[in-house]
Structures are given as structure tokens and as C-alpha cells.
Design a protein around this motif. Structure first.
Motif, mmCIF file in Angstrom:
data_model
loop_
_atom_site.group_PDB
_atom_site.id
_atom_site.type_symbol
_atom_site.label_atom_id
_atom_site.label_comp_id
_atom_site.label_asym_id
_atom_site.label_seq_id
_atom_site.Cartn_x
_atom_site.Cartn_y
_atom_site.Cartn_z
ATOM 1 N N LEU A 19 0.849 -1.187 0.000
ATOM 2 C CA LEU A 19 0.000 0.000 0.000
ATOM 3 C C LEU A 19 0.891 1.246 0.000
ATOM 4 O O LEU A 19 1.003 1.966 0.999
ATOM 5 N N ALA A 20 1.486 1.511 -1.147
ATOM 6 C CA ALA A 20 2.489 2.571 -1.247
ATOM 7 C C ALA A 20 1.899 3.942 -1.538
ATOM 8 O O ALA A 20 2.629 4.939 -1.535
ATOM 9 N N HIS A 21 0.598 4.014 -1.779
ATOM 10 C CA HIS A 21 -0.005 5.282 -2.202
ATOM 11 C C HIS A 21 -1.150 5.658 -1.258
ATOM 12 O O HIS A 21 -1.842 4.799 -0.732
ATOM 13 N N ARG A 22 -1.331 6.946 -1.099
ATOM 14 C CA ARG A 22 -2.248 7.445 -0.072
ATOM 15 C C ARG A 22 -2.957 8.705 -0.579
ATOM 16 O O ARG A 22 -2.367 9.533 -1.270
ATOM 17 N N LEU A 23 -4.224 8.807 -0.226
ATOM 18 C CA LEU A 23 -5.019 9.989 -0.579
ATOM 19 C C LEU A 23 -5.825 10.407 0.636
ATOM 20 O O LEU A 23 -6.433 9.558 1.309
ATOM 21 N N GLU A 24 -5.833 11.695 0.924
ATOM 22 C CA GLU A 24 -6.631 12.223 2.023
ATOM 23 C C GLU A 24 -7.633 13.232 1.487
ATOM 24 O O GLU A 24 -7.267 14.156 0.762
ATOM 25 N N VAL A 25 -8.892 13.039 1.844
ATOM 26 C CA VAL A 25 -9.944 13.996 1.495
ATOM 27 C C VAL A 25 -10.728 14.316 2.759
ATOM 28 O O VAL A 25 -10.927 13.443 3.616
ATOM 29 N N THR A 26 -11.159 15.559 2.868
ATOM 30 C CA THR A 26 -11.857 15.992 4.072
ATOM 31 C C THR A 26 -13.215 16.555 3.715
ATOM 32 O O THR A 26 -13.331 17.477 2.902
ATOM 33 N N PHE A 27 -14.247 15.981 4.327
ATOM 34 C CA PHE A 27 -15.624 16.433 4.158
ATOM 35 C C PHE A 27 -16.068 17.049 5.482
ATOM 36 O O PHE A 27 -16.377 16.325 6.432
ATOM 37 N N ALA A 28 -16.061 18.369 5.548
ATOM 38 C CA ALA A 28 -16.399 19.088 6.782
ATOM 39 C C ALA A 28 -15.459 18.627 7.894
ATOM 40 O O ALA A 28 -14.264 18.871 7.826
ATOM 41 N N ASP A 29 -15.964 17.902 8.905
ATOM 42 C CA ASP A 29 -15.139 17.526 10.051
ATOM 43 C C ASP A 29 -14.644 16.090 9.974
ATOM 44 O O ASP A 29 -14.143 15.548 10.962
ATOM 45 N N LEU A 34 -7.384 7.141 2.302
ATOM 46 C CA LEU A 34 -7.401 5.957 1.441
ATOM 47 C C LEU A 34 -5.981 5.490 1.173
ATOM 48 O O LEU A 34 -5.154 6.249 0.671
ATOM 49 N N SER A 35 -5.705 4.230 1.509
ATOM 50 C CA SER A 35 -4.423 3.601 1.180
ATOM 51 C C SER A 35 -4.653 2.618 0.040
ATOM 52 O O SER A 35 -5.666 1.901 0.024
ATOM 53 N N THR A 36 -3.718 2.575 -0.923
ATOM 54 C CA THR A 36 -3.915 1.738 -2.092
ATOM 55 C C THR A 36 -2.578 1.319 -2.693
ATOM 56 O O THR A 36 -1.538 1.933 -2.421
ATOM 57 N N ASN A 37 -2.635 0.303 -3.532
ATOM 58 C CA ASN A 37 -1.452 -0.144 -4.267
ATOM 59 C C ASN A 37 -1.364 0.501 -5.640
ATOM 60 O O ASN A 37 -0.509 0.127 -6.438
ATOM 61 N N SER A 38 -2.221 1.481 -5.930
ATOM 62 C CA SER A 38 -2.314 2.040 -7.282
ATOM 63 C C SER A 38 -2.182 3.560 -7.294
ATOM 64 O O SER A 38 -3.063 4.268 -6.784
ATOM 65 N N GLN A 39 -1.094 4.047 -7.879
ATOM 66 C CA GLN A 39 -0.939 5.485 -8.082
ATOM 67 C C GLN A 39 -1.995 6.012 -9.042
ATOM 68 O O GLN A 39 -2.507 7.127 -8.878
ATOM 69 N N ASN A 133 -18.295 6.201 -4.641
ATOM 70 C CA ASN A 133 -19.514 5.938 -3.876
ATOM 71 C C ASN A 133 -19.204 5.282 -2.532
ATOM 72 O O ASN A 133 -19.846 5.597 -1.512
ATOM 73 N N PHE A 134 -18.220 4.379 -2.510
ATOM 74 C CA PHE A 134 -17.852 3.707 -1.260
ATOM 75 C C PHE A 134 -17.304 4.714 -0.252
ATOM 76 O O PHE A 134 -17.656 4.689 0.931
ATOM 77 N N ILE A 135 -16.453 5.612 -0.724
ATOM 78 C CA ILE A 135 -15.923 6.663 0.148
ATOM 79 C C ILE A 135 -17.059 7.521 0.699
ATOM 80 O O ILE A 135 -17.138 7.797 1.908
ATOM 81 N N ILE A 140 -21.445 9.139 4.818
ATOM 82 C CA ILE A 140 -22.878 9.132 5.126
ATOM 83 C C ILE A 140 -23.136 8.345 6.407
ATOM 84 O O ILE A 140 -23.863 8.802 7.300
ATOM 85 N N GLU A 141 -22.533 7.158 6.505
ATOM 86 C CA GLU A 141 -22.741 6.343 7.705
ATOM 87 C C GLU A 141 -22.301 7.083 8.955
ATOM 88 O O GLU A 141 -23.000 7.068 9.983
ATOM 89 N N TRP A 142 -21.151 7.751 8.879
ATOM 90 C CA TRP A 142 -20.659 8.479 10.051
ATOM 91 C C TRP A 142 -21.663 9.551 10.470
ATOM 92 O O TRP A 142 -21.970 9.693 11.661
ATOM 93 N N ARG A 143 -22.187 10.298 9.498
ATOM 94 C CA ARG A 143 -23.170 11.348 9.807
ATOM 95 C C ARG A 143 -24.433 10.759 10.442
ATOM 96 O O ARG A 143 -24.965 11.301 11.423
ATOM 97 N N LEU A 144 -24.931 9.671 9.872
ATOM 98 C CA LEU A 144 -26.165 9.085 10.380
ATOM 99 C C LEU A 144 -25.973 8.541 11.793
ATOM 100 O O LEU A 144 -26.879 8.639 12.630
ATOM 101 N N LYS A 145 -24.802 7.989 12.076
ATOM 102 C CA LYS A 145 -24.550 7.461 13.413
ATOM 103 C C LYS A 145 -24.287 8.568 14.435
ATOM 104 O O LYS A 145 -24.176 8.286 15.628
#
Length: 360
Positions: A19-29, A34-39, A133-135, A140-145
């Protein structure tokens, strides 16, 4: 034979996929890491989520995406019935002791999630929209909980006051939201809105999903011109309006490209709710303020099942909140019903007039 688990299924896959590649996205708080093997996957997702790149959320959700061939897990997956109005069987799933496994039947992508673990395995690059959609489903789940209710709706905002736009399937809520955007509003969400109450105020949170629009929407909204090439424009312009409405052909309309940078806000205070009940005929468009306590027939237009990608802490928990819960959440929120014939320009003006009146 031992019962399979997500941890057991993933162990050999993770051992062989660096898992050499990483992406960070922030939705409000909330920051999704995301860690992945694909650049290539991080490049595609980074472009899609370009309005939301970076860290800084007070909550972190960890995810892993493995680019590979469709995995051949030996599991008793149950195929789910088609959604209303859909023609294809899309998903099969099974619940394991430590979570749920969902296979996308068309693409072979498999999603495994539970107990804080979130994995996608399979042809991710080719089907990056399903990773998007998975992200978004994790957010969505976090908000609902954390107390929000899920609305099947679009959302826009003007001067920091938000308007949720709901309608029965195929009503054109996203098309109306994009028509309203031509008047200088901000975009909050395309198809899902999470609404929560904080004291006497309501907050609406959107999903970082670009509107997917059909050719008719593009042809009738000059701001969307860049999403369609000249060949498609000529082909679709020759079709009658009635055929354009039901076409399955879709385009991603990036908000910054179509309307300018900084227009996708994702969250704001909620000032009103619009419900579309119009029809495709020549009758004049009408609007009326309504009380949902007296018009519960309108509530299915926005009430939404949490879906297959929601992890229940209690298996007996219903998949959709009750009408009572929605009514208690909304309280005395102003609600506008739009009826009569479809007229997007007039409806946009009526929505803005309504929003101006309720945010004073």
C-alpha cells in the motif's frame, strides 16, 4: 470448516499488495484516508475530489483499495432485488461475523466493511465511480450514526442558507438544483442530504458526488455546455424532449468547471425544504406552502433507506427512520410544494423567492 471473516479473507491479499499510495480527502469535520497499491487510482480520485483534498477533520476514517482482478471469494452471496425503476441486478452480499461483503455483479468489485475496517478489492481504476460511492457511503454512515437523518434530495445554498430539494424518483431534483446554480448559489449535494438538529437550528450536509446529468439537462442549461462534445450535442439535440428525459446516458458535471471555483460547499444551515410533485404536461406550474403533518403523502419523496453499505450496530434496527422521526427533526421548517407542469426556469425562480423569504 471455520466460518470466513473479513480479516481472514483480506490477510493474504494485503500481504501481497504493497500500500504505497495514499489519498486524504476531508468532508467538513471528517477526513477519509485511502491507502492503495495504485498510483493511477489516487490520481483519478484526487482529480474527482479536488475540491476536498487534504486533512484536518476531527474524525478519521481509514479505507483500503486494492487494484486487482475480481476476487473469487467462496461465499454464499445473496443477490439483491432490483431497485424500483432499474433494469439490472447490481449487487449480492453476505454478512460475516466481523462485517459485510458486497459484490458488484457487473464489475466484480468486492467491498468488505465492518468494525472500523473498509476494503475495496478488484478492478478499482476501471470502476473508480464505485470507489467514489464507497468513500461517500462511509461519510454518510458516520453522519447518520451521529444523529442525522438521510434525505433523498439535492441541496443548494444562498448567502449561507440552504435549501433541500426533494422529489419522487425521476422528478428532476438535480436538474432543478443546477438550474438554480445559474443564479449564483452554492452547491451542497446532488442526491443525498444528511440533516441534523443543533438546538433550534437544522444543519444540512451533502455528499462529495458530482451531479450525473442526462443529455436533456445539458442541452437546456448553458452552464453545463462543457460536459458534452459537439458530436453528442448534435445527436441528442435531434431527439424530442420526451425521449431526452428518460435517457440512461449520463455525464459528470464538475461544479468548479461549470460554475467556477469554490461553489461546492458541502454543508450549511438548512432554511427550507422543496418537494417536487409536478408532471410532464402543459399545465402551469404552481407552488404552495404545506404542513407535512397534514401532507404525509409527500414524505416518501425525501425519506431514504440507509442502504446496503450501512453497518447496523443492532441487526433489528430499521433501515429507514419513521415518519415521526423525520417530522420531529424538521419541526416547523418551511416546506414548499411545487406542482403542475414541469418548468425548470420558473421553478428555480420560485425556489429562490421561497429561500429569500425563509432566511430573513
Amino acid at each position: 470448516m471455520s466460518t470466513p471473516t473479513i480479516a481472514g479473507l483480506m490477510a493474504p491479499i494485503l500481504a501481497e499488495a504493497p500500500l504505497a499510495h495514499r489519498l486524504e480527502v476531508t468532508f467538513a469535520d471528517v477526513t477519509v484516508v485511502l491507502s492503495t497499491n495504485s498510483q493511477a487510482l489516487t490520481n483519478k480520485l484526487g482529480d474527482y475530489f479536488r475540491d476536498f483534498l487534504g486533512s484536518g477533520g476531527t474524525t478519521t476514517i481509514e479505507m483500503t483499495a486494492i487494484e486487482a482482478g475480481p476476487p473469487a471469494f467462496d461465499l454464499p452471496l445473496a443477490v439483491h432485488a432490483r431497485e424500483p425503476g432499474k433494469t439490472k441486478l447490481k449487487e449480492a452480499s453476505v454478512d460475516l461475523p466481523d462485517g459485510r461483503v458486497v459484490r458488484k455483479l457487473t464489475t466484480g468489485l468486492v467491498f468488505l466493511f465492518g468494525q472500523g475496517k473498509n476494503y475495496a478489492v478488484g478492478p478499482c481504476i476501471e470502476n473508480d465511480n464505485q470507489i467514489v460511492n464507497f468513500i461517500n457511503n462511509r461519510f454518510i454512515e458516520w453522519r447518520l450514526k451521529h444523529g442525522a437523518l438521510l434525505f433523498h434530495a439535492a441541496g443548494v445554498a444562498q448567502a449561507g442558507a440552504g435549501l433541500v430539494i426533494a422529489g419522487f424518483s425521476g422528478a428532476g431534483k438535480s436538474t432543478l438544483a443546477l438550474e438554480i446554480m445559474r443564479h449564483g448559489t452554492d452547491f451542497i449535494s446532488n442526491d443525498r442530504v444528511m440533516v441534523s438538529r443543533e438546538g433550534n437550528s437544522l444543519t444540512m450536509a451533502g455528499v462529495a458526488k458530482m451531479p450525473r446529468v442526462n443529455p436533456g439537462t445539458v442541452l437546456n442549461n448553458p452552464a453545463l455546455a462543457s460536459v458534452m462534445n459537439a458530436e453528442d450535442r448534435a445527436r441528442f439535440a435531434a431527439l424530442p424532449q420526451s425521449e431526452l428525459w428518460d435517457l440512461e446516458h449520463k455525464y459528470d458535471a464538475f461544479i468548479d468547471t461549470c460554475f467556477g471555483p469554490g461553489r461546492f460547499k458541502l454543508a450549511c444551515p438548512m432554511a427550507g425544504l422543496v418537494i417536487l410533485r409536478w408532471k410532464r404536461d402543459a399545465s402551469p406550474l404552481t407552488t404552495a406552502r404545506v404542513d407535512l403533518n397534514q401532507r404525509r403523502d409527500l414524505m416518501p419523496a425525501f425519506m431514504k433507506d440507509v442502504g446496503l453499505f450501512y453497518e447496523f450496530e443492532d441487526p433489528s434496527e430499521p433501515s429507514m427512520a419513521s415518519q415521526k422521526a423525520y417530522l420531529e427533526l424538521l419541526g416547523d421548517l418551511p416546506v414548499l410544494e411545487i406542482d403542475g407542469g414541469v418548468d425548470f426556469p420558473k421553478a428555480a425562480r420560485e425556489c429562490l423567492t421561497f429561500l429569500e423569504s425563509v432566511r430573513r
